[in-house]
Design a protein around this motif. Structure first.
Motif, PDB file in Angstrom:
ATOM      1  N   ALA A 173       1.101   5.873   4.629  1.00 35.20           N
ATOM      2  CA  ALA A 173       0.560   6.169   2.995  1.00 35.20           C
ATOM      3  C   ALA A 173      -0.783   6.747   2.899  1.00 35.20           C
ATOM      4  O   ALA A 173      -0.580   7.962   2.219  1.00 35.20           O
ATOM      5  CB  ALA A 173       0.409   4.889   2.459  1.00 35.20           C
ATOM      6  N   ASP A 174      -1.713   6.630   4.173  1.00 37.09           N
ATOM      7  CA  ASP A 174      -2.916   7.308   4.047  1.00 37.09           C
ATOM      8  C   ASP A 174      -3.156   8.816   4.421  1.00 37.09           C
ATOM      9  O   ASP A 174      -4.062   9.615   3.846  1.00 37.09           O
ATOM     10  CB  ASP A 174      -3.778   6.124   5.185  1.00 37.09           C
ATOM     11  N   LYS A 221       3.046   1.713  -3.704  1.00 39.48           N
ATOM     12  CA  LYS A 221       1.923   2.050  -4.375  1.00 39.48           C
ATOM     13  C   LYS A 221       1.186   3.229  -4.028  1.00 39.48           C
ATOM     14  O   LYS A 221       1.712   4.264  -5.915  1.00 39.48           O
ATOM     15  CB  LYS A 221       0.303   1.427  -4.919  1.00 39.48           C
ATOM     16  N   ALA A 222       1.177   4.421  -3.258  1.00 36.69           N
ATOM     17  CA  ALA A 222       0.992   5.611  -2.735  1.00 36.69           C
ATOM     18  C   ALA A 222       2.736   6.119  -3.523  1.00 36.69           C
ATOM     19  O   ALA A 222       1.989   8.004  -3.732  1.00 36.69           O
ATOM     20  CB  ALA A 222       0.680   5.432  -1.746  1.00 36.69           C
ATOM     21  N   ASP A 274       2.416   6.045  -7.260  1.00 34.21           N
ATOM     22  CA  ASP A 274       1.416   7.527  -7.975  1.00 34.21           C
ATOM     23  C   ASP A 274       1.939   8.701  -7.282  1.00 34.21           C
ATOM     24  O   ASP A 274       1.845   9.277  -8.614  1.00 34.21           O
ATOM     25  CB  ASP A 274       0.119   7.365  -6.638  1.00 34.21           C
ATOM     26  N   LYS A 275       2.503   9.200  -6.177  1.00 29.88           N
ATOM     27  CA  LYS A 275       3.370  10.327  -6.508  1.00 29.88           C
ATOM     28  C   LYS A 275       4.757  10.769  -7.441  1.00 29.88           C
ATOM     29  O   LYS A 275       4.316  11.274  -7.615  1.00 29.88           O
ATOM     30  CB  LYS A 275       4.027  10.818  -4.858  1.00 29.88           C
ATOM     31  N   LYS A 280      -0.350  10.421   0.142  1.00 28.41           N
ATOM     32  CA  LYS A 280      -0.932  10.356  -0.970  1.00 28.41           C
ATOM     33  C   LYS A 280      -1.358  11.598  -0.873  1.00 28.41           C
ATOM     34  O   LYS A 280      -2.095  12.268  -1.886  1.00 28.41           O
ATOM     35  CB  LYS A 280      -2.420   9.330  -0.052  1.00 28.41           C
ATOM     36  N   GLY A 281      -1.107  12.783   0.114  1.00 24.29           N
ATOM     37  CA  GLY A 281      -1.822  14.376   0.074  1.00 24.29           C
ATOM     38  C   GLY A 281      -0.072  15.484  -0.146  1.00 24.29           C
ATOM     39  O   GLY A 281      -0.741  16.462   0.145  1.00 24.29           O
ATOM     40  N   GLU A 341       2.662  10.672 -10.898  1.00 28.65           N
ATOM     41  CA  GLU A 341       2.210  13.348 -10.514  1.00 28.65           C
ATOM     42  C   GLU A 341       3.686  13.972 -11.013  1.00 28.65           C
ATOM     43  O   GLU A 341       3.138  14.468 -11.219  1.00 28.65           O
ATOM     44  CB  GLU A 341       1.070  13.051  -9.243  1.00 28.65           C
ATOM     45  N   ARG A 378       0.656  -1.409   0.128  1.00 32.16           N
ATOM     46  CA  ARG A 378       0.025  -0.327   0.274  1.00 32.16           C
ATOM     47  C   ARG A 378       0.657   0.902  -0.221  1.00 32.16           C
ATOM     48  O   ARG A 378       0.749   2.140  -0.970  1.00 32.16           O
ATOM     49  CB  ARG A 378      -1.340  -0.178   1.133  1.00 32.16           C
TER      50      ARG A 378
END
Length: 506
Positions: free
Chosen positions: A392-393, A177-178, A181-182, A397-398, A185, A174
């Motif tokens: 991660a969360d 992946k975070a 993804d960044k 992610k932010g 981005e 998890r």
């Protein structure tokens, strides 16, 4: 001393080889568990703190009952009651009756007996008897049949490590992946890379995040390898690995049934005497957890540095604002999520030393220090899993990029001078960087003044985007005069007029 009728109703008397002990009347545990509760007021953390461990004990007891019934060692009614009691525990019920402290003397005997007594009393009730009526079903004679603490307890530890390790593996995925993804981005965001906290060369913020993602994925693979090592168990070896008091066919049968009950691929050790005393797999496993902790802490250090400021630090990324950061400084927000993961890492690293010492402390046919070893491994797995999810969360992610700040840092960095080396040589590039630093210029302005390059040439060589991957430069030789940082543009390639046409050595 007289005991009131009310007190008698609150307790029941149970006995063992040391005598009688009062046990709470409503408890599912019995005399040996009560002794352990009294003997080990150590951490205040009960074995029930790790539900996976309680379920692992129940899974082993159920597999043992099934094996003993198949071999004719245990009658069907008792086997059925034991199995049903284990099912209740594996479903998460009655966990509060597993009250033994995680750190205990006796090589785990208290934990094993806690399980034996709870299962026995549950089974008695399922058979229509009262708690403590062990004449009908006994914790040792029936629940612990063909077993010893010395094979049950370490096998339960290893089964727990497999289960909790898989949960950590998922949490690490998890987080990876975070970060990945960044990385996607931020693939277009140019920033300055740094070595030893000093400007290095340009890179993208995406490259930085994708590197972190790979670091986590690498340790996910190492974790799987470590899990394979702890799948090997000594179940069936009983006291010291010789299998005393168990039928010859019991060990392979009970392990096969345990896999059927637990769904995990546990493996019977080739040599049960060796497996009963060797704690090397725990050291290896703990080392992987330490390695993971070290990498997570490094990533969090980087997040804190890159987000520092926000105005007077690096400030290239913005972390999510999770809470006010100060009781005195208004508006201050701290990187609390990376900070808590740093602290998790410190705890895991310290636990690794405890595991190492506990594994080394084994003597002859058994390691009596497995309780502290198990507690530290379980706690490390729990903390790392939670840390990965929280990081991660609640953080990764932010995260936002300050693209303007990143670009400004690149433009003013002396690290851009590195791109000049393939064209003008290290010495000339160094002189340009020094001139830029001395005069407060950008590398681009310093190169323009010294080299006399036009804007298209400067853009070609000093374009940050062209520094992100390998390129094939056209080498030129540049010479400086002795008295000023200037260049003789008329010097033939490879020659310096100041030293009689010899190759440049400045």
């Amino acid at each position: 001393m007289d005991v009131s009728p009310k007190t008698i109703r609150q307790y029941r008397l149970e006995s063992d080889s040391l005598g009688e002990v009062r046990v709470p009347a409503n408890s599912l545990y019995g005399v040996q568990t009560q002794r352990a509760i009294d003997n080990f007021p150590i951490t205040g953390v009960r074995i029930s703190h790790y539900p996976e461990f309680v379920k692992a004990l129940a899974a082993i007891k159920k597999a043992a009952a099934m094996a003993n019934e198949r071999m004719g060692m245990l009658d069907a009614p008792r086997s059925k009651a034991i199995r049903e009691a284990c099912d209740l525990i594996m479903a998460g019920k009655h966990r509060g009756h597993f009250r033994v402290d995680v750190i205990q003397g006796g090589a785990g005997t208290s934990s094993n007996m806690n399980a034996n007594e709870v299962i026995a009393n549950l089974a008695l009730e399922l058979m229509g008897h009262s708690r403590g009526d062990y004449a009908f079903l006994h914790p040792n004679n029936h629940v612990n049949l063909s077993q010893s603490t010395n094979d049950v307890y370490p096998s339960a530890i290893r089964l727990t490590l497999v289960i909790m390790g898989q949960a950590l593996h998922k949490a690490m995925g998890r987080l990876a992946k975070a970060l990945e993804d960044k990385g996607v981005e931020f693939a277009h965001v140019i920033k300055i890379g740094r070595t030893q906290l000093q400007d290095a060369v340009p890179m993208t913020l995406g490259q930085e995040f994708r590197a972190w993602a790979l670091m986590v994925r690498e340790d996910r693979q190492r974790l799987l390898e470590a899990l394979d090592l702890v799948r090997e168990i000594n179940l069936g070896g009983t006291a010291i690995g010789t299998g005393i008091n168990a039928p010859p066919e019991y060990a392979p049968l009970v392990v096969a049934l345990l896999n059927q009950v637990s769904g995990q691929g546990m493996i019977l050790a080739e040599n049960l005497v060796e497996a009963t005393q060797d704690a090397g797999a725990y050291v290896q496993f703990s080392g992987v957890l330490k390695r993971t902790a070290v990498k997570l802490s490094k990533i969090c250090n980087d997040l804190r540095l890159l987000s520092s400021g926000p105005r007077c630090g690096l400030g290239e990324i913005r972390l999510p604002k999770m809470a006010p950061g100060s009781s005195i400084m208004p508006g201050k927000v701290n990187p609390i999520i990376p900070e808590v993961v740093n602290q998790i890492a410190f705890q895991v690293i310290g636990s690794d030393l405890t595991v190492t010492m506990a594994a080394e402390a084994g003597q002859l046919e058994l390691n009596a220090m497995e309780p502290v070893l198990a507690h530290n491994l379980f706690n490390s797995l729990l903390l790392l899993r939670r840390g990965c999810v929280v990081l991660a969360d609640k953080c990764v992610k932010g995260i936002e990029a300050d693209e303007e700040r990143c670009r400004q840092n690149v433009e003013q960095s002396l690290g851009l001078a590195t791109a000049l080396c393939p064209y003008v040589g290290y010495d000339a590039a160094s002189r340009i960087a020094q001139h830029a630093a001395r005069e407060g210029l950008s590398v681009r302005d310093a190169a323009r003044a010294i080299l006399g390059w036009d804007e298209s040439r400067l853009t070609e060589v000093l374009n940050p985007e062209s520094m992100l991957t390998p390129v094939e430069p056209k080498r030129e030789f540049v010479c400086f005069t002795a008295d000023r940082p200037d260049v003789s543009l008329d010097a033939p390639a490879g020659e310096c007029p100041d030293n009689g046409g010899a190759p440049d050595t400045h």
